[in-house]
Design an enzyme around this catalytic site. Structure first.
Site, PDB file in Angstrom:
ATOM      1  N   GLY A  52      13.704 -10.001  25.855  1.00 60.13           N
ATOM      2  CA  GLY A  52      15.004 -10.648  25.945  1.00 60.13           C
ATOM      3  C   GLY A  52      16.125  -9.693  26.312  1.00 60.13           C
ATOM      4  O   GLY A  52      17.276 -10.093  26.389  1.00 60.13           O
ATOM      5  N   CYS A  53      15.785  -8.430  26.531  1.00 62.50           N
ATOM      6  CA  CYS A  53      16.773  -7.428  26.933  1.00 62.50           C
ATOM      7  C   CYS A  53      16.595  -7.129  28.413  1.00 62.50           C
ATOM      8  O   CYS A  53      15.470  -7.034  28.894  1.00 62.50           O
ATOM      9  CB  CYS A  53      16.599  -6.142  26.124  1.00 62.50           C
ATOM     10  N   MET A  54      17.698  -6.977  29.117  1.00 58.71           N
ATOM     11  CA  MET A  54      17.630  -6.638  30.537  1.00 58.71           C
ATOM     12  C   MET A  54      17.100  -5.215  30.721  1.00 58.71           C
ATOM     13  O   MET A  54      16.369  -4.939  31.647  1.00 58.71           O
ATOM     14  CB  MET A  54      19.020  -6.745  31.182  1.00 58.71           C
ATOM     15  N   SER A  55      17.491  -4.296  29.848  1.00 61.65           N
ATOM     16  CA  SER A  55      16.975  -2.930  29.928  1.00 61.65           C
ATOM     17  C   SER A  55      15.754  -2.814  29.025  1.00 61.65           C
ATOM     18  O   SER A  55      15.446  -3.721  28.270  1.00 61.65           O
ATOM     19  CB  SER A  55      18.048  -1.915  29.537  1.00 61.65           C
TER      20      SER A  55
END
Length: 138
Positions: free
Chosen positions: A48-51
């Site tokens: 759920g994190c872009m990075s």
């Protein structure tokens, strides 16, 4: 309220603007305990994190959870640092009882990060809360 959360709020209030607060957040990220390369794996990766974000929960003898984390993005590493100030070295019950929405509101954090970072921040919170819930149920 816990001392580290109070310290975080006081520091945010003392800093004159969000540019300074971002510097403080990034500095928190620089102070994170390092993860071993082997700890950066699918089991510790936060979805759920872009990075890329990894969170590791270590259980101490006193039933407290100690969290460590890392990211490939400086500001996200800093947000991990913020979350560790809030959650690390607490019992699973204390973690479950933490009103993260109120803390974020007190810090005025959500209004100053992008939607993608906000989503990632809440994904990290959910990962921490799941670790605590798992310990509570076992």
């Amino acid at each position: 309220m816990d001392d580290r959360v109070e310290q975080l709020k006081t520091t945010f209030e003392m800093l004159p603007d969000w540019e300074e607060r971002y510097r403080y957040i990034i500095d928190l990220g620089r102070k994170l305990e390092p993860l071993e390369d082997a700890e950066r794996n699918e089991a510790t990766r936060v979805r759920g994190c872009m990075s890329q974000v990894w969170l590791v929960a270590d259980e101490a003898d006193d039933d407290k959870l100690h969290f460590r984390g890392d990211s490939d993005a400086h500001i996200v590493r800093g947000l991990i640092g913020v979350l560790l100030m809030i959650y690390s070295d607490k019992t699973p019950r204390e973690i479950a009882e933490t009103d993260i929405n109120q803390i974020f509101a007190d810090l005025n954090l959500e209004q100053h990060i992008t939607m993608n970072r906000r989503n990632g921040l809440y994904s990290m919170v959910e990962t921490i809360q799941r670790s605590a819930a798992h310990r509570l149920s076992s």
